[in-house]
Design a protein around this motif. Structure first.
Motif, PDB file in Angstrom:
ATOM      1  N   ALA A 100       0.846  -1.213   0.000  1.00 14.12           N
ATOM      2  CA  ALA A 100       0.000   0.000   0.000  1.00 14.12           C
ATOM      3  C   ALA A 100       0.870   1.248   0.000  1.00 14.12           C
ATOM      4  O   ALA A 100       2.007   1.227   0.481  1.00 14.12           O
ATOM      5  N   GLN A 101       0.326   2.347  -0.517  1.00 16.49           N
ATOM      6  CA  GLN A 101       1.030   3.629  -0.478  1.00 16.49           C
ATOM      7  C   GLN A 101       1.171   4.057   0.985  1.00 16.49           C
ATOM      8  O   GLN A 101       0.184   4.053   1.719  1.00 16.49           O
ATOM      9  N   VAL A 102       2.356   4.480   1.389  1.00 20.25           N
ATOM     10  CA  VAL A 102       2.539   4.853   2.796  1.00 20.25           C
ATOM     11  C   VAL A 102       1.822   6.162   3.157  1.00 20.25           C
ATOM     12  O   VAL A 102       1.544   6.423   4.332  1.00 20.25           O
ATOM     13  N   ASP A 103       1.496   6.965   2.153  1.00 21.19           N
ATOM     14  CA  ASP A 103       0.765   8.209   2.419  1.00 21.19           C
ATOM     15  C   ASP A 103      -0.617   7.946   3.025  1.00 21.19           C
ATOM     16  O   ASP A 103      -1.186   8.814   3.678  1.00 21.19           O
ATOM     17  N   GLY A 104      -1.136   6.753   2.772  1.00 20.87           N
ATOM     18  CA  GLY A 104      -2.470   6.427   3.287  1.00 20.87           C
ATOM     19  C   GLY A 104      -2.460   6.065   4.769  1.00 20.87           C
ATOM     20  O   GLY A 104      -3.521   5.946   5.388  1.00 20.87           O
TER      21      GLY A 104
END
Ligand code: B12
Ligand code: SF4
Length: 488
Positions: A175-179
């Motif tokens: 998953a994108q770490v920004d999420g």
């Protein structure tokens, strides 16, 4: 606890006193890097539902009893496990916890369980292993445990089911770490880490994974050559919030390849300068990234506080670099080093010796490059490590096909240590002795010394120039005076 606009508690949120406890454990180790893996998975749990307790054996001399004092009412115990020495401590704690409360679910995550998800579950004190990125998988595990649901089918983990069979659930997409929620440093005693490190240095992780394919590294196996990183404006905001709170002097970015996206680093450097934070920072860079990086980004990085880069060299021989799929040439290392010199940035340039089929000439090429780099600047360090075969890489598949036997039990893996272990079967005892002597004299030849040690230093330089390490009385005497530091 958060409240809604009219002051009432939202229906799903529990009062903090009745939150479910999740205990996380970081095994003993010799350095005091903040436990970022536990911060990552702990911060992703909803703080209104879960109370996260992080116990770090490096800080707590009685960690076992601290764990035991928390597990009676805990939902589970999560342990982060690196290959090598930390496994013994992870085993010790997991077994003690299970003995005290046999029904407590014990979850292992991190690099070793990611490579040996199934094998770790042969150990009866471990119930679940998490592979790769842990935030979403652990959050789902915790939710399922809280709801009394089985972990069968929970993506990203392997579980021992009630009937004793081991079930490998499907892998979870990276998953994108920004999420993810921002890491909550309030979960750890930050000041205590500063104290133990002897400096106000914050550890921070801004990305996960790596796009490259080095044949000696676990990353391609664990993260499948994918990379996800925090967006720079958000990252700078998080850093600024942390700086306002902890007033650190330095940030150590623990990313595998911090410079994966030059535009991200450029934007971050701009943000740091504009934020007014008075900090320095250190990070990792590949040699090929260094030469591609435009000069204006180098300048901006320096202005924002970049003080040191770690640039993996691995070998001084282009033939070996090709074989280990480093995808760089030794000339690129020197080009990047020249830039670092020009912009006033210190460097760590680690080498690895003892790859299978490495010849004496290959090793000599590495020692020569280490000498050349070290002589460029007193701020360029060139540590030399011995190759240890980690699974999942081309080198190890080859080595195993040629009869190399990997450890088969967790106890044996605990003795398999990059730092403290034997140099591996590909380095003869004579070569090992030569490299150890080289390391000693090479270090002494270039480090900053007091006037009283100048003569010794001249002698060490002479030895390195001539590659003459016979009768190392200076080394034996120094080691007798100051025994080597334990490294794991
Ligand atoms: C800091 C660090 C250390 C610290 C450990 C600090 C600590 N917490 O105790 C120290 C200096 C002690 C250390 C030691 C070693 N390290 Co180190 N280290 C790192 C580094 C740079 C950062 C780790 C980190 O915090 N990452 C950030 C977090 C967020 O990512 P993460 O660890 O991958 O965690 C995620 C998942 O793995 C998972 N997860 C992790 N733990 C858990 C636990 C649970 C319960 C769950 C559910 C999920 C989960 O979820 C997390 C979030 O997605 C990594 C490289 C990297 N960037 O990861 C190398 C790395 C982990 N180290 C490595 C190596 C080789 C070593 C050493 C063997 C020696 C060496 N030469 O460096 C020793 C081994 C230990 C020993 N003998 O003491 C290898 C991995 C090898 C392996 N198979 O374990 C790495 C990947 C570097 C590399 N590419 O070679 N290391
Ligand atoms: S050694 Fe560094 S660049 Fe190579 S795969 Fe591992 S993390 Fe990536």
């Amino acid at each position: 606890m958060t409240t809604s606009a009219n002051g009432a508690t939202p229906p799903l949120m529990k009062p903090r006193a009745s939150r479910l406890k999740v205990v996380l454990y970081n095994p003993q180790a010799v350095f005091f890097t903040m436990p970022l893996a536990l911060l990552a998975i702990g911060s992703e749990l909803d703080p209104d539902l879960y109370e996260v307790v992080i116990i770090d054996a490096r800080l707590d001399p009685d960690a076992e009893n601290t764990v035991l004092s928390h597990i009676d009412d805990a939902l589970c115990l999560g342990v982060t496990v690196l290959t090598g020495a930390p496994i013994s401590d992870a085993l010790r704690i997991s077994r003690a916890a299970k003995r005290a409360r046999p029904t407590l679910p014990v979850v292992w995550g991190g690099w070793h369980p990611s490579m040996f998800a199934r094998e770790c579950l042969f150990e009866k004190s471990v119930d679940v292993t998490v592979s790769g990125q842990g935030e979403e998988t652990f959050a789902e595990i915790v939710q399922r445990l809280a709801a009394g649901r089985s972990l069968a089918g929970c993506a990203g983990c392997t579980v021992r089911l009630e009937d004793g069979t081991i079930q490998e659930n499907p892998a979870r997409q990276l998953a994108q770490v920004d999420g993810f929620r921002a890491h909550d440093y309030g979960l750890i005693p930050v000041e205590r880490y500063f104290q133990l490190k002897g400096k106000r240095q914050l550890d921070f992780i801004s990305s996960q994974g790596c796009n490259f394919r080095c044949a000696f590294c676990s990353d391609p196996f664990v993260y499948g050559r994918q990379w996800v990183g925090l967006e720079p404006v958000r990252m700078a905001l998080r850093l600024k919030e942390l700086w306002d709170r902890y007033r650190f002097d330095d940030v150590n970015f623990q990313d595998e390849t911090f410079f994966t996206k030059a535009s991200r680093v450029h934007a971050l450097a701009d943000q740091i300068v504009e934020s007014g934070m008075k900090i320095t920072w250190a990070a990792t860079m590949r040699a090929d990234q260094g030469i591609r990086l435009p000069d204006e980004v180098w300048v901006r990085c320096k202005q924002s506080g970049l003080r040191r880069l770690l640039v993996g060299v691995e070998s001084g021989s282009n033939e070996v670099l090709k074989r280990i799929r480093k995808d760089i040439k030794i000339e690129q290392v020197f080009e990047t080093a020249e830039k670092m010199l020009r912009f006033g940035i210190a460097g760590h340039f680690p080498f690895i010796v003892g790859f299978p089929d490495e010849t004496d000439a290959h090793i000599q090429a590495s020692l020569d490059c280490a000498k050349r780099l070290r002589s460029m600047s007193v701020d360029f360090l060139t540590p030399i490590y011995y190759f240890k075969p980690y699974p999942g890489s081309a080198l190890v598949i080859e080595a195993v096909a040629r009869g190399f036997r990997l450890p088969e039990t967790l106890e044996a893996w605990a003795g398999f240590d990059y730092v403290a272990g034997e140099p591996g079967p590909w380095v003869s005892p004579e070569k090992f002795e030569l490299i150890e002597r080289f390391k000693f004299f090479h270090e002494l030849a270039w480090k900053r010394v007091t006037r009283s040690k100048r003569l010794l230093q001249q002698l060490a330089r002479y030895r390195c120039d001539k590659d003459n390490y016979r009768w190392p009385v200076e080394m034996l005497f120094t080691r007798w005076l100051v025994p080597a530091q334990r490294l794991s």
